[in-house]
Design an enzyme around this catalytic site. Structure first.
Site, short mmCIF file in Angstrom:
data_model
loop_
_atom_site.label_atom_id
_atom_site.label_comp_id
_atom_site.label_asym_id
_atom_site.label_seq_id
_atom_site.Cartn_x
_atom_site.Cartn_y
_atom_site.Cartn_z
N ILE A 49 0.90 -1.16 0.00
CA ILE A 49 0.00 0.00 0.00
C ILE A 49 0.94 1.20 0.00
CG2 ILE A 49 -0.23 -0.14 2.55
CD1 ILE A 49 -2.99 1.18 2.28
N SER A 50 0.71 2.13 -0.92
CA SER A 50 1.65 3.25 -1.09
C SER A 50 1.65 4.17 0.12
CB SER A 50 1.26 4.07 -2.32
OG SER A 50 1.43 3.31 -3.48
N GLN A 51 2.75 4.91 0.21
CA GLN A 51 2.90 5.94 1.24
C GLN A 51 1.79 6.98 1.04
OE1 GLN A 51 6.86 7.26 0.93
NE2 GLN A 51 6.62 9.00 2.31
#
Length: 215
Positions: A61-63
């Site tokens: 899950i992206s920053q």
């Protein structure tokens, strides 16, 4: 499932602003969508940190600040139809759903699509359609799109996706070798070609063709 409190929310939004997410509509969308339901297991307690976290199927899950910057770069208006390539946890699509009229999101991992759909239903996000497919070919039956967001790195912006972008439309895509730092590129489709804009260095998983062999 934990729900974020006022202090966590304040710190979360502060981290976004400190990293260049300044668009008020994007900040409001990110304040509305709790990241916790999208982060499972051991990492759940780190849901509000501005950091990428592992999810199922070897993905991440992206920053949050990168999600915010990519969303901001799309310049979404409320009438837009958006394609996201790489559903992952579903977090990015949920943010897009607050800003666009309709969001189509695709992933090559059936499990990720299934789990994201469950969260969208639980959050009552009715304007998202999640599909298991090879995103590098886009979704020709739903094209053209006002905005396209690719959350995996390609060596070049994929041709089928460029073709599915409306004239005047914007695509945001990480471009570069998968094992090196990539550049986040914004592509605008003009009447007679494309205009490319380099935004910032990023790191994403590679865009892989074909469906994954998971269930």
């Amino acid at each position: 499932m934990t729900r974020w409190d006022a202090e966590q929310k304040m710190q979360f939004l502060f981290a976004l602003r400190s990293n260049g997410v300044t668009d008020q509509a994007v900040l409001s969308a990110m304040e509305k969508i709790d990241r916790a339901p999208f982060v499972k297991g051991l990492f759940a307690e780190r849901a509000y940190e501005d950091t990428p976290l592992p999810i199922a199927c070897g993905q991440t899950i992206s920053q949050p600040s990168v999600v915010g910057l990519m969303t901001q770069a799309l310049e979404i208006s409320p009438r837009d139809k958006v394609l996201e390539v790489g559903t992952g946890s579903g977090y990015q699509a949920a943010i897009l759903s607050q800003l666009a009229r309709r969001v189509y999101t695709t992933d090559r991992h059936r499990r990720l699509v299934r789990e994201a759909r469950e969260i969208f239903e639980a959050m009552d996000l009715a304007n998202i359609t999640a599909i298991t497919s090879d995103g590098s070919f886009g979704l020709p039956d739903q094209a053209p799109f006002d905005r396209i967001l690719v959350t995996a790195a390609a060596e070049d912006p994929p041709g089928p996706l460029l073709e599915q972008l409306k004239i005047g439309g914007i695509m945001v895509v990480p471009v570069g070798q998968s094992d090196a730092v990539q550049s986040l590129i914004r592509v605008r489709r003009l009447e007679n070609g494309f205009d490319y804009d380099e935004l910032r260095p990023v790191r994403f998983v590679p865009l892989i063709e074909g469906l994954a062999r998971d269930h």
